[in-house]
Each structure stands twice: as structure tokens, then as C-alpha cells.
Design a protein around this motif. Structure first.
Motif, PDB file in Angstrom:
ATOM      1  N   GLY A   4       0.777  -1.233   0.000  1.00 40.54           N
ATOM      2  CA  GLY A   4       0.000   0.000   0.000  1.00 40.54           C
ATOM      3  C   GLY A   4       0.805   1.276   0.000  1.00 40.54           C
ATOM      4  O   GLY A   4       0.308   2.329   0.376  1.00 40.54           O
ATOM      5  N   GLN A   5       2.048   1.248  -0.417  1.00 32.80           N
ATOM      6  CA  GLN A   5       2.857   2.463  -0.416  1.00 32.80           C
ATOM      7  C   GLN A   5       2.364   3.415  -1.489  1.00 32.80           C
ATOM      8  O   GLN A   5       2.247   3.058  -2.662  1.00 32.80           O
ATOM      9  N   GLU A   6       2.092   4.650  -1.078  1.00 33.07           N
ATOM     10  CA  GLU A   6       1.465   5.621  -1.965  1.00 33.07           C
ATOM     11  C   GLU A   6       2.304   5.926  -3.195  1.00 33.07           C
ATOM     12  O   GLU A   6       1.786   6.014  -4.311  1.00 33.07           O
ATOM     13  N   SER A   7       3.600   6.086  -3.037  1.00 32.52           N
ATOM     14  CA  SER A   7       4.430   6.437  -4.181  1.00 32.52           C
ATOM     15  C   SER A   7       4.420   5.347  -5.240  1.00 32.52           C
ATOM     16  O   SER A   7       4.439   5.620  -6.442  1.00 32.52           O
ATOM     17  N   GLN A   8       4.376   4.092  -4.800  1.00 30.52           N
ATOM     18  CA  GLN A   8       4.334   2.988  -5.755  1.00 30.52           C
ATOM     19  C   GLN A   8       2.982   2.943  -6.450  1.00 30.52           C
ATOM     20  O   GLN A   8       2.891   2.652  -7.641  1.00 30.52           O
ATOM     21  N   GLN A   9       1.926   3.254  -5.704  1.00 25.71           N
ATOM     22  CA  GLN A   9       0.602   3.266  -6.305  1.00 25.71           C
ATOM     23  C   GLN A   9       0.536   4.310  -7.417  1.00 25.71           C
ATOM     24  O   GLN A   9      -0.011   4.058  -8.490  1.00 25.71           O
ATOM     25  N   VAL A  10       1.100   5.481  -7.168  1.00 23.30           N
ATOM     26  CA  VAL A  10       1.122   6.532  -8.179  1.00 23.30           C
ATOM     27  C   VAL A  10       1.868   6.061  -9.414  1.00 23.30           C
ATOM     28  O   VAL A  10       1.434   6.285 -10.553  1.00 23.30           O
ATOM     29  N   SER A  11       3.000   5.397  -9.228  1.00 22.40           N
ATOM     30  CA  SER A  11       3.788   4.935 -10.369  1.00 22.40           C
ATOM     31  C   SER A  11       3.030   3.885 -11.169  1.00 22.40           C
ATOM     32  O   SER A  11       3.132   3.840 -12.399  1.00 22.40           O
ATOM     33  N   TYR A  12       2.223   3.052 -10.498  1.00 23.28           N
ATOM     34  CA  TYR A  12       1.431   2.058 -11.221  1.00 23.28           C
ATOM     35  C   TYR A  12       0.371   2.745 -12.088  1.00 23.28           C
ATOM     36  O   TYR A  12       0.164   2.383 -13.246  1.00 23.28           O
ATOM     37  N   TYR A  13      -0.287   3.717 -11.523  1.00 22.36           N
ATOM     38  CA  TYR A  13      -1.288   4.462 -12.295  1.00 22.36           C
ATOM     39  C   TYR A  13      -0.640   5.146 -13.496  1.00 22.36           C
ATOM     40  O   TYR A  13      -1.163   5.109 -14.613  1.00 22.36           O
ATOM     41  N   ASN A  14       0.497   5.778 -13.258  1.00 21.31           N
ATOM     42  CA  ASN A  14       1.169   6.485 -14.348  1.00 21.31           C
ATOM     43  C   ASN A  14       1.609   5.523 -15.449  1.00 21.31           C
ATOM     44  O   ASN A  14       1.510   5.845 -16.645  1.00 21.31           O
ATOM     45  N   GLN A  15       2.107   4.349 -15.059  1.00 18.68           N
ATOM     46  CA  GLN A  15       2.536   3.374 -16.037  1.00 18.68           C
ATOM     47  C   GLN A  15       1.359   2.877 -16.874  1.00 18.68           C
ATOM     48  O   GLN A  15       1.453   2.737 -18.097  1.00 18.68           O
ATOM     49  N   PHE A  16       0.231   2.654 -16.206  1.00 20.05           N
ATOM     50  CA  PHE A  16      -0.961   2.214 -16.939  1.00 20.05           C
ATOM     51  C   PHE A  16      -1.400   3.277 -17.932  1.00 20.05           C
ATOM     52  O   PHE A  16      -1.684   2.981 -19.101  1.00 20.05           O
ATOM     53  N   ASP A  17      -1.472   4.513 -17.484  1.00 16.55           N
ATOM     54  CA  ASP A  17      -1.914   5.600 -18.360  1.00 16.55           C
ATOM     55  C   ASP A  17      -0.955   5.789 -19.531  1.00 16.55           C
ATOM     56  O   ASP A  17      -1.368   6.129 -20.638  1.00 16.55           O
ATOM     57  N   LYS A  18       0.343   5.553 -19.275  1.00 14.57           N
ATOM     58  CA  LYS A  18       1.321   5.687 -20.348  1.00 14.57           C
ATOM     59  C   LYS A  18       1.116   4.603 -21.392  1.00 14.57           C
ATOM     60  O   LYS A  18       1.204   4.858 -22.600  1.00 14.57           O
ATOM     61  N   GLU A  19       0.819   3.397 -20.945  1.00 10.77           N
ATOM     62  CA  GLU A  19       0.680   2.282 -21.868  1.00 10.77           C
ATOM     63  C   GLU A  19      -0.590   2.386 -22.712  1.00 10.77           C
ATOM     64  O   GLU A  19      -0.576   2.081 -23.906  1.00 10.77           O
ATOM     65  N   VAL A  20      -1.703   2.791 -22.089  1.00 10.54           N
ATOM     66  CA  VAL A  20      -2.959   2.861 -22.846  1.00 10.54           C
ATOM     67  C   VAL A  20      -3.121   4.206 -23.552  1.00 10.54           C
ATOM     68  O   VAL A  20      -3.934   4.336 -24.466  1.00 10.54           O
ATOM     69  N   GLY A  21      -2.340   5.206 -23.098  1.00  7.42           N
ATOM     70  CA  GLY A  21      -2.481   6.552 -23.659  1.00  7.42           C
ATOM     71  C   GLY A  21      -3.420   7.384 -22.809  1.00  7.42           C
ATOM     72  O   GLY A  21      -4.598   7.057 -22.668  1.00  7.42           O
ATOM     73  N   ILE A  22      -2.914   8.449 -22.214  1.00  3.11           N
ATOM     74  CA  ILE A  22      -3.729   9.280 -21.329  1.00  3.11           C
ATOM     75  C   ILE A  22      -4.952   9.818 -22.062  1.00  3.11           C
ATOM     76  O   ILE A  22      -6.012  10.049 -21.469  1.00  3.11           O
ATOM     77  N   GLU A  23      -4.826   9.985 -23.394  1.00 11.32           N
ATOM     78  CA  GLU A  23      -5.946  10.517 -24.176  1.00 11.32           C
ATOM     79  C   GLU A  23      -7.096   9.519 -24.278  1.00 11.32           C
ATOM     80  O   GLU A  23      -8.214   9.883 -24.657  1.00 11.32           O
ATOM     81  N   ASN A  24      -6.837   8.249 -23.933  1.00 15.14           N
ATOM     82  CA  ASN A  24      -7.880   7.216 -23.986  1.00 15.14           C
ATOM     83  C   ASN A  24      -8.501   6.944 -22.630  1.00 15.14           C
ATOM     84  O   ASN A  24      -9.210   5.955 -22.450  1.00 15.14           O
ATOM     85  N   THR A  25      -8.221   7.776 -21.663  1.00 11.85           N
ATOM     86  CA  THR A  25      -8.723   7.560 -20.312  1.00 11.85           C
ATOM     87  C   THR A  25      -9.945   8.431 -20.029  1.00 11.85           C
ATOM     88  O   THR A  25     -10.291   9.322 -20.796  1.00 11.85           O
ATOM     89  N   GLY A  26     -10.542   8.152 -18.872  1.00 15.33           N
ATOM     90  CA  GLY A  26     -11.709   8.927 -18.460  1.00 15.33           C
ATOM     91  C   GLY A  26     -11.401  10.367 -18.124  1.00 15.33           C
ATOM     92  O   GLY A  26     -12.312  11.183 -17.975  1.00 15.33           O
ATOM     93  N   LEU A  27     -10.100  10.706 -18.016  1.00 13.06           N
ATOM     94  CA  LEU A  27      -9.732  12.087 -17.727  1.00 13.06           C
ATOM     95  C   LEU A  27     -10.090  13.008 -18.881  1.00 13.06           C
ATOM     96  O   LEU A  27     -10.455  14.161 -18.677  1.00 13.06           O
ATOM     97  N   TYR A  28      -9.993  12.512 -20.107  1.00 13.89           N
ATOM     98  CA  TYR A  28     -10.215  13.361 -21.272  1.00 13.89           C
ATOM     99  C   TYR A  28     -11.707  13.511 -21.562  1.00 13.89           C
ATOM    100  O   TYR A  28     -12.198  13.198 -22.637  1.00 13.89           O
ATOM    101  N   GLN A  29     -12.416  13.987 -20.548  1.00 13.33           N
ATOM    102  CA  GLN A  29     -13.810  14.377 -20.678  1.00 13.33           C
ATOM    103  C   GLN A  29     -13.906  15.835 -20.243  1.00 13.33           C
ATOM    104  O   GLN A  29     -13.459  16.182 -19.162  1.00 13.33           O
ATOM    105  N   GLY A  30     -14.482  16.663 -21.046  1.00 13.16           N
ATOM    106  CA  GLY A  30     -14.602  18.067 -20.704  1.00 13.16           C
ATOM    107  C   GLY A  30     -14.962  18.863 -21.942  1.00 13.16           C
ATOM    108  O   GLY A  30     -15.391  18.313 -22.957  1.00 13.16           O
ATOM    109  N   GLU A  31     -14.774  20.170 -21.859  1.00 10.28           N
ATOM    110  CA  GLU A  31     -15.086  21.057 -22.971  1.00 10.28           C
ATOM    111  C   GLU A  31     -13.822  21.806 -23.384  1.00 10.28           C
ATOM    112  O   GLU A  31     -13.019  22.191 -22.528  1.00 10.28           O
TER     113      GLU A  31
END
Length: 249
Positions: free
Chosen positions: A23-50
Motif C-alpha cells: 500500500g505504499q502511496e508512491s508505488q501506487q502513483v507509479s502504477y497508475y502512471n505506467q498504466f496511463d502511459k501504456e494505454v495513452g492518457i488521451e484514452n482515459t476517463g480524464l479526457y472528458q470536458g469542454e
């Protein structure tokens, strides 16, 4: 189609990895970042807006943004997922979070849907969203900075901006100056407005003499830096309340 499947898959991936990482927070952040890098941040739920269009023309440093007009590094929790290492702006006047789109997604700026933004961090400062349903009776709602977090209470500051239109020979432009902040204290399970001396006395009547003394001694700070004054006052009061059998002198 990856966009629709991202959330559950990302959550399951991180769940297993975090369990092995204790449960180390820094490692959790790195896992999220690695996932977003592999799938492409533009393909994530973050890219919703105007797509953000500039509404106010400014020509100097007095802009509507937090700190300055530049994109600053930060994180955001958006519709149940957190994203890290982003380029963000916080439009204080409009109370909106802006995201710089990567060039692969066409560049430009995205205005995130405010109702989907739960919290964000920009330039090392954490912001949360206070709504009427959770904090009834406030003067202002929206994004509040975590100004001070101690063992007894947390102070939140709502920044504001005042706009002024200026004219030159060819156009109208705007200047934005800092307005009066809204100070809110979360103490004993409730949110309290602490903008004034009277407000502070209502929350801490047992410390009246200490509050009076601090207001008299720190007049200069209260005038030059009202937000810093409130933080200093609450730090002082917390020390007094933490002392055994405190009695004001």
C-alpha cells in the motif's frame, strides 16, 4: 473502445500491485502512471470536458489564474479516478480546473467538468471541493485550498478574484486582483466560517483572551497577509488547546 473499459481494468490492475507493495502511496502513483502511459492518457476517463476558449484578454500578470498564467504541474481526482503529473491551471475567477491536452490529442486546453472534479493538487497545494450538501451555511462553495491541517482541525481557504475592464485605443482587456478569501474551519465534525475575530470567538469562546491578544500583537500581519494571519492564529490556538488543563491568561 478502450475508454469504456479503462476504469475497472485499471482498478483491478492497481489493486493487485498495491497489495504486493504494502500500500505504499508512491508505488501506487507509479502504477497508475505506467498504466496511463501504456494505454495513452488521451484514452482515459480524464479526457472528458469542454475545449477551453479564452474569455478574458489580459496583458499583464494580473490574470484570473492561481499563481500565474502558466500551466503548473499537478494531480487531479476526476470521476472516481486519480491522475498524476499533469499540466494544470486553476481559474480562480471562474472556479474551474483546466488541463493541457497532449499534442497527440490535438493540443489545446480542456476545461474539466466541475461536477466530476473531486479534488486536485497544483504547485504543491491541495484543493478540495466543498458543496452545500456537505457544508451548509457557507458564503461560498467550490474549490478550497487546504491552508492548514493539524491534529485538531483543518483550515480551508477559498481564493477569489475581482475583475476590472480596461480600455486602450484598440481593445478592451481585463485585470484580475485578489479578492477577500473565505476561511472555513473543519472542527469537531462541522464546518465553521472564520473570516473575522467574531467568527473565531464563536468557535473558541474559551480562548477569548488569547484571540484578543493575538489580534493586538499581529495587526501588521492581518493587514498584509490575512490568509497567513488566520493560519498563524489557528496554529497558536491548537498549541494552547493541546496543553493539559489549558487556562488562558
Amino acid at each position: 473502445m478502450l475508454y469504456f473499459f479503462r476504469k475497472p481494468f485499471r482498478a483491478m490492475l492497481v489493486l493487485g500491485l498495491v497489495a504486493s507493495a504494502h500500500g505504499q502511496e508512491s508505488q501506487q502513483v507509479s502504477y497508475y502512471n505506467q498504466f496511463d502511459k501504456e494505454v495513452g492518457i488521451e484514452n482515459t476517463g480524464l479526457y472528458q470536458g469542454e475545449i477551453h476558449a479564452v474569455k478574458y484578454r489580459t496583458i499583464n500578470e494580473n490574470t484570473q489564474y492561481y499563481k500565474n498564467r502558466d500551466f503548473l504541474k499537478g494531480d487531479v481526482c476526476y470521476e472516481g479516478q486519480c491522475y498524476y503529473g499533469l499540466d494544470l491551471k486553476y481559474d480562480v475567477f471562474e472556479d474551474q480546473v483546466l488541463l493541457k491536452l497532449i499534442s497527440k490529442a490535438g493540443g489545446g486546453t480542456l476545461r474539466l467538468f466541475k461536477d466530476k472534479v473531486e479534488s486536485f493538487t497544483i504547485a504543491g497545494v491541495d484543493f478540495i471541493k466543498l458543496e452545500r450538501s456537505q457544508a451548509p451555511g457557507l458564503n461560498l462553495y467550490g474549490f478550497y485550498a487546504v491552508a492548514y491541517e493539524g491534529p485538531l482541525y483543518t483550515l480551508y481557504t477559498k481564493y477569489t478574484k475581482k475583475s476590472f475592464d480596461r480600455k486602450d485605443r484598440s481593445a478592451i482587456y481585463y485585470e484580475f486582483l485578489d479578492g477577500q478569501s473565505e476561511q472555513v474551519l473543519f472542527y469537531q465534525g462541522k464546518y465553521h466560517i472564520v473570516n473575522t475575530k467574531k467568527d473565531n470567538l464563536l468557535v473558541f469562546p474559551q480562548l477569548k483572551k488569547d484571540i484578543d491578544r493575538f489580534y493586538n500583537l499581529a495587526r501588521g500581519l492581518r493587514k498584509s497577509d490575512p490568509n497567513g494571519f488566520q493560519v498563524s492564529l489557528l496554529k497558536r490556538l491548537e498549541i494552547l488547546m493541546s496543553q493539559p488543563k489549558n487556562t488562558s491568561k
